[in-house]
Design a protein around this motif. Sequence first.
Motif, PDB file in Angstrom:
ATOM      1  N   THR A 144       0.848  -1.195   0.000  1.00  0.00           N
ATOM      2  CA  THR A 144       0.000   0.000   0.000  1.00  0.00           C
ATOM      3  C   THR A 144       0.886   1.248   0.000  1.00  0.00           C
ATOM      4  OG1 THR A 144      -0.122   0.024   2.417  1.00  0.00           O
ATOM      5  CG2 THR A 144      -1.824  -1.227   1.226  1.00  0.00           C
ATOM      6  N   TYR A 145       0.216   2.375  -0.035  1.00  0.00           N
ATOM      7  CA  TYR A 145       0.961   3.635  -0.032  1.00  0.00           C
ATOM      8  C   TYR A 145       1.791   3.786   1.243  1.00  0.00           C
ATOM      9  CZ  TYR A 145       1.762   8.636   0.665  1.00  0.00           C
ATOM     10  OH  TYR A 145       2.326   9.855   0.944  1.00  0.00           O
ATOM     11  N   ASN A 146       1.201   3.489   2.394  1.00  0.00           N
ATOM     12  CA  ASN A 146       1.933   3.634   3.664  1.00  0.00           C
ATOM     13  C   ASN A 146       3.082   2.648   3.760  1.00  0.00           C
ATOM     14  OD1 ASN A 146       0.280   5.720   4.583  1.00  0.00           O
ATOM     15  ND2 ASN A 146      -1.233   4.282   5.420  1.00  0.00           N
ATOM     16  N   ARG A 147       2.872   1.409   3.265  1.00  0.00           N
ATOM     17  CA  ARG A 147       3.951   0.418   3.315  1.00  0.00           C
ATOM     18  C   ARG A 147       5.086   0.815   2.381  1.00  0.00           C
ATOM     19  NH1 ARG A 147       3.300  -6.170   2.462  1.00  0.00           N
ATOM     20  NH2 ARG A 147       5.537  -6.658   2.720  1.00  0.00           N
ATOM     21  N   LEU A 148       4.737   1.319   1.208  1.00  0.00           N
ATOM     22  CA  LEU A 148       5.779   1.788   0.293  1.00  0.00           C
ATOM     23  C   LEU A 148       6.543   2.966   0.898  1.00  0.00           C
ATOM     24  CD1 LEU A 148       7.179   1.864  -2.479  1.00  0.00           C
ATOM     25  CD2 LEU A 148       5.308   3.320  -3.278  1.00  0.00           C
ATOM     26  N   LEU A 149       5.820   3.876   1.508  1.00  0.00           N
ATOM     27  CA  LEU A 149       6.461   5.049   2.106  1.00  0.00           C
ATOM     28  C   LEU A 149       7.361   4.658   3.271  1.00  0.00           C
ATOM     29  CD1 LEU A 149       6.467   8.136   1.770  1.00  0.00           C
ATOM     30  CD2 LEU A 149       4.707   8.261   3.521  1.00  0.00           C
ATOM     31  N   ALA A 150       6.997   3.607   4.035  1.00  0.00           N
ATOM     32  CA  ALA A 150       7.805   3.179   5.175  1.00  0.00           C
ATOM     33  C   ALA A 150       9.154   2.630   4.738  1.00  0.00           C
ATOM     34  CB  ALA A 150       7.042   2.136   5.984  1.00  0.00           C
ATOM     35  N   GLY A 151       9.218   1.929   3.571  1.00  0.00           N
ATOM     36  CA  GLY A 151      10.483   1.358   3.126  1.00  0.00           C
ATOM     37  C   GLY A 151      11.245   2.231   2.163  1.00  0.00           C
ATOM     38  N   LEU A 152      10.670   3.350   1.734  1.00  0.00           N
ATOM     39  CA  LEU A 152      11.282   4.204   0.722  1.00  0.00           C
ATOM     40  C   LEU A 152      12.108   5.306   1.380  1.00  0.00           C
ATOM     41  CD1 LEU A 152      11.458   4.904  -2.336  1.00  0.00           C
ATOM     42  CD2 LEU A 152       9.465   6.391  -1.974  1.00  0.00           C
ATOM     43  N   SER A 153      13.285   5.562   0.826  1.00  0.00           N
ATOM     44  CA  SER A 153      14.139   6.658   1.298  1.00  0.00           C
ATOM     45  C   SER A 153      14.597   7.474   0.100  1.00  0.00           C
ATOM     46  CB  SER A 153      15.349   6.122   2.073  1.00  0.00           C
ATOM     47  OG  SER A 153      16.182   5.358   1.223  1.00  0.00           O
ATOM     48  N   ILE A 154      14.512   8.799   0.226  1.00  0.00           N
ATOM     49  CA  ILE A 154      14.932   9.721  -0.832  1.00  0.00           C
ATOM     50  C   ILE A 154      15.796  10.790  -0.181  1.00  0.00           C
ATOM     51  CG2 ILE A 154      14.182  11.247  -2.693  1.00  0.00           C
ATOM     52  CD1 ILE A 154      11.464   9.888  -2.605  1.00  0.00           C
ATOM     53  N   ILE A 155      17.072  10.845  -0.535  1.00  0.00           N
ATOM     54  CA  ILE A 155      17.976  11.833   0.058  1.00  0.00           C
ATOM     55  C   ILE A 155      18.813  12.453  -1.055  1.00  0.00           C
ATOM     56  CG2 ILE A 155      18.088  10.729   2.324  1.00  0.00           C
ATOM     57  CD1 ILE A 155      20.746   9.494   1.509  1.00  0.00           C
ATOM     58  N   GLN A 156      19.256  13.650  -0.815  1.00  0.00           N
ATOM     59  CA  GLN A 156      20.144  14.328  -1.756  1.00  0.00           C
ATOM     60  C   GLN A 156      21.581  13.900  -1.489  1.00  0.00           C
ATOM     61  OE1 GLN A 156      20.168  18.578  -1.411  1.00  0.00           O
ATOM     62  NE2 GLN A 156      21.443  18.895  -3.219  1.00  0.00           N
ATOM     63  N   ASP A 157      22.311  13.611  -2.541  1.00  0.00           N
ATOM     64  CA  ASP A 157      23.700  13.179  -2.415  1.00  0.00           C
ATOM     65  C   ASP A 157      24.589  14.415  -2.236  1.00  0.00           C
ATOM     66  OD1 ASP A 157      26.065  11.885  -2.367  1.00  0.00           O
ATOM     67  OD2 ASP A 157      26.030  11.193  -4.454  1.00  0.00           O
ATOM     68  N   GLY A 158      24.779  14.798  -0.974  1.00  0.00           N
ATOM     69  CA  GLY A 158      25.619  15.961  -0.669  1.00  0.00           C
ATOM     70  C   GLY A 158      25.038  17.232  -1.249  1.00  0.00           C
ATOM     71  N   GLU A 159      25.902  17.989  -1.970  1.00  0.00           N
ATOM     72  CA  GLU A 159      25.477  19.221  -2.614  1.00  0.00           C
ATOM     73  C   GLU A 159      25.252  19.028  -4.106  1.00  0.00           C
ATOM     74  OE1 GLU A 159      24.770  21.967  -1.058  1.00  0.00           O
ATOM     75  OE2 GLU A 159      25.371  21.193   0.907  1.00  0.00           O
ATOM     76  N   SER A 160      25.261  17.776  -4.561  1.00  0.00           N
ATOM     77  CA  SER A 160      25.121  17.507  -5.986  1.00  0.00           C
ATOM     78  C   SER A 160      23.660  17.566  -6.400  1.00  0.00           C
ATOM     79  CB  SER A 160      25.708  16.132  -6.307  1.00  0.00           C
ATOM     80  OG  SER A 160      24.941  15.118  -5.671  1.00  0.00           O
ATOM     81  N   LYS A 161      23.443  17.316  -7.700  1.00  0.00           N
ATOM     82  CA  LYS A 161      22.095  17.303  -8.262  1.00  0.00           C
ATOM     83  C   LYS A 161      21.573  15.878  -8.397  1.00  0.00           C
ATOM     84  CE  LYS A 161      22.926  21.541 -10.886  1.00  0.00           C
ATOM     85  NZ  LYS A 161      22.943  22.193 -12.226  1.00  0.00           N
ATOM     86  N   VAL A 162      22.028  15.003  -7.516  1.00  0.00           N
ATOM     87  CA  VAL A 162      21.683  13.589  -7.572  1.00  0.00           C
ATOM     88  C   VAL A 162      20.830  13.246  -6.358  1.00  0.00           C
ATOM     89  CG1 VAL A 162      22.571  11.231  -7.573  1.00  0.00           C
ATOM     90  CG2 VAL A 162      23.760  13.020  -8.856  1.00  0.00           C
ATOM     91  N   LEU A 163      19.742  12.532  -6.587  1.00  0.00           N
ATOM     92  CA  LEU A 163      18.894  12.003  -5.527  1.00  0.00           C
ATOM     93  C   LEU A 163      19.136  10.504  -5.417  1.00  0.00           C
ATOM     94  CD1 LEU A 163      15.445  13.791  -6.054  1.00  0.00           C
ATOM     95  CD2 LEU A 163      17.266  14.356  -4.439  1.00  0.00           C
ATOM     96  N   GLN A 164      19.383  10.041  -4.189  1.00  0.00           N
ATOM     97  CA  GLN A 164      19.563   8.618  -3.934  1.00  0.00           C
ATOM     98  C   GLN A 164      18.207   8.028  -3.548  1.00  0.00           C
ATOM     99  OE1 GLN A 164      22.622   8.119  -0.989  1.00  0.00           O
ATOM    100  NE2 GLN A 164      24.288   8.678  -2.403  1.00  0.00           N
ATOM    101  N   ILE A 165      17.708   7.122  -4.364  1.00  0.00           N
ATOM    102  CA  ILE A 165      16.424   6.473  -4.134  1.00  0.00           C
ATOM    103  C   ILE A 165      16.700   5.087  -3.576  1.00  0.00           C
ATOM    104  CG2 ILE A 165      14.178   5.952  -5.114  1.00  0.00           C
ATOM    105  CD1 ILE A 165      15.030   8.846  -5.431  1.00  0.00           C
ATOM    106  N   GLY A 166      16.216   4.811  -2.369  1.00  0.00           N
ATOM    107  CA  GLY A 166      16.432   3.517  -1.741  1.00  0.00           C
ATOM    108  C   GLY A 166      15.129   2.898  -1.285  1.00  0.00           C
TER     109      GLY A 166
END
Length: 767
Positions: A144-166
């Motif tokens: 579900t949406y909540n289960r997906l959100l619980a395991g999903l991580s989105i962070i910016q890689d330092g000061e770059s223009k890259v997002l780390q999707i986990g």
Amino acid sequence: MPSPTPPSTSTNGGTNGHSRFQNGYIPMVPSTVVDRQEDDFDLGRWITILQRRAGVFLGVAVLSFAGLMYRHLSQPPVYSGSANLLVEPVNSANPPLSLGVPTYIFNGSRGTGLDYISQIRVLRGPAVLEPIVENIQQRYPEITYNRLLAGLSIIQDGESKVLQIGYKASDPEMAAFVLTQVVEGFIDYSVDSRQGDLRRGLTFLDDQLQEKWQEVTSIEDNLSEFQKRYDLVDVGATSASVTERMNQMLAQQENLRVQLASQQSLYDNLYYQVGFDPDTAIRIANLNESPNYQTLLGQLRQLEQTIATESARFQIDTPIIEALEDQRQKLLPLLAAEAQRLVGSPIDADTLGYQGTVSLNLMQQLVDTANQIQVLRTQDQALNQGVQQLQAEIQRLADLSRAYQQISRELTVAESSLDQLLTNRQNMRLQMAQQVSPWELISPLNESSIVQSSNLSRNLLFSAVVSLFLASAAAFLRDHMDNALHSVAELAEVTQLPNLAIVPNARGLDKQPLLMTPHLSTTMADLLTHHEDSDNLYASFSFAEAFYSLDTNLRLLNPDNPIQVVALTSPTPGEGKSTMAAHLAIAAANMGRRVLLVDGDLRKPTQHLIFGLPNHQGLSDMLTQASESLVEPLHVISGNPNLHLLTAGSRPPSPGRLLSSRKMQQFTEQFRRRYDLIIFDTPPLTLMVDAKLTAANVDGLLLVVRLKKTQRTDVQKVLADLSNTAQAPLLGVIVNGVPQRRHRSGYEHYYKTYAHKQVTPDLTSRT
């Protein structure tokens, strides 16, 4: 009442106790109580607290560690994967739009940089994730949406223009599939989002253009209505034209007034030469042009010449002259009647005289000048009225000009904004026509990139650190909630007073009131035989040694003026002050001093119970009864003639009044001459004022504090009260109930050696 010879070292002369410290050491009650500095890091204090709260610390540590480890071990293994997504700001390749386009419509970007925090929140929102969840549920319907959100991580890689999707899941295939769907969904979102942003921006511009067109049309209608209402095309041009006309009229008026001044000067000269006003000159001119009048006037002139000629020949009263005068008189009325007929008003012919050609010309000029002056004055009045009208018109145009300029400015601003919006719309259409690059996946994404994230050693370390932290927090919280004093150092920090005696915790006091025997002949061997257990032996000697040290410290406080009268008190009941007073009296007496122990607690006396003596008469009886009827109230302690006890006696109705009486002071001065040391056992300070009343007759106060029982707030309150009201200095603190230490080193070995060798040093020989 016995009166033994006072020792040579105990003469006071009956002076007040306060004068004894004028030239010596005076321990004072601190004016401010120093609280613990909670913010200062003190490793020793932390270790002490952890030792004191070892039970709480160990209990919380074990329970929290066991709970965390159970949680880690009971959970299934977790697999995680990650992907790197290169994101670019939507307007990174385009210049920022000019006025009229808000920056918030471009996906949270401002200027040329992307707001990554806001972008991550948008990506985690339901608007982006719910379409992705629908695709995932086709293969894994339990997500579900909540289960997906619980395991999903989105962070910016330092000061770059890259997002780390986990993403983390218990199944590696599920983790890989879900991560793939999420990344593809984010890339699709970037395309839709960018095109959607441009479309929303264009819609916004169209709405703004529609509003701006309506605004421009409305302002133009207002301007047209304004021009029609006041019959004006251009207020500025009209105002300039009116101003020019007014200036011309002012110039004409100035020239006219110059001419008027010139004609007025000519008129004055002519009037002076002719001697007539213009009206009279006109009438004379009219008469000169009448034939009948001229005939009559000629006859008159001829007759007058005849009269003049005849008057030269004859006298005035001759008939000829008289006849001529009669003719003249008859001719004058005819001349006047003719003049009146011609002019319309009677004229005295004698005043007219005979006018020649020059006179007539001058009169003609006079009349012409008068007429010219009248014309000039009329023209001046007309010009003046015209100037006034033009001035009023200029004022009206000035008022209209302000309104006209306001409308013109509004129209100019509206037209400028309209031009900018048209330019921005054109730029927006150019941007939509350009190719926009979507977000790009820059790391490979497959099942091999999914790894197990569970780590037993890391979980153990994490559990241990968290458990220690929770245990330390619990220990410090428990210690913070406990207001009691637990150590000698903590007490010294609160009181800022010297610790005159550190009395160890003696378990034997639960069974017997005295651990030190009052018999002066008691030897060390006798004491050792009664305490064969090493722990009891050490406790007894360390307990006794504390009071010998207290007696020595009292002597050393002021060697020049020895302290002779002290009062023992405590903040609250149960601190052991009566026990401390009794043992201090025994130690001082064993040291060879003449000691009087006075039970000053008239409300709850204790000393007679400690020494097993009756309390029939005592201090209260001495203060209330006459000396003759009073039986000797002093008790000589059996086996120690140096120690006398004055019990409390009968309970009086008002102890405070007795303790503050003049008789109390007199008895104290009498006892000073007989004893080396007088010890008052007084009630606690927080309940009664007896101790402060007794302080008026003593040399100093001793405060008894029991560790783990006395509250910090009670001590602080007592110190603050004594600093304002006590009449005797607070000499120091007697610390009671100090825990016994297991390491006794040479002190215990010393007494054990003497115990085995049956050495019997005499306690009376102590110095």
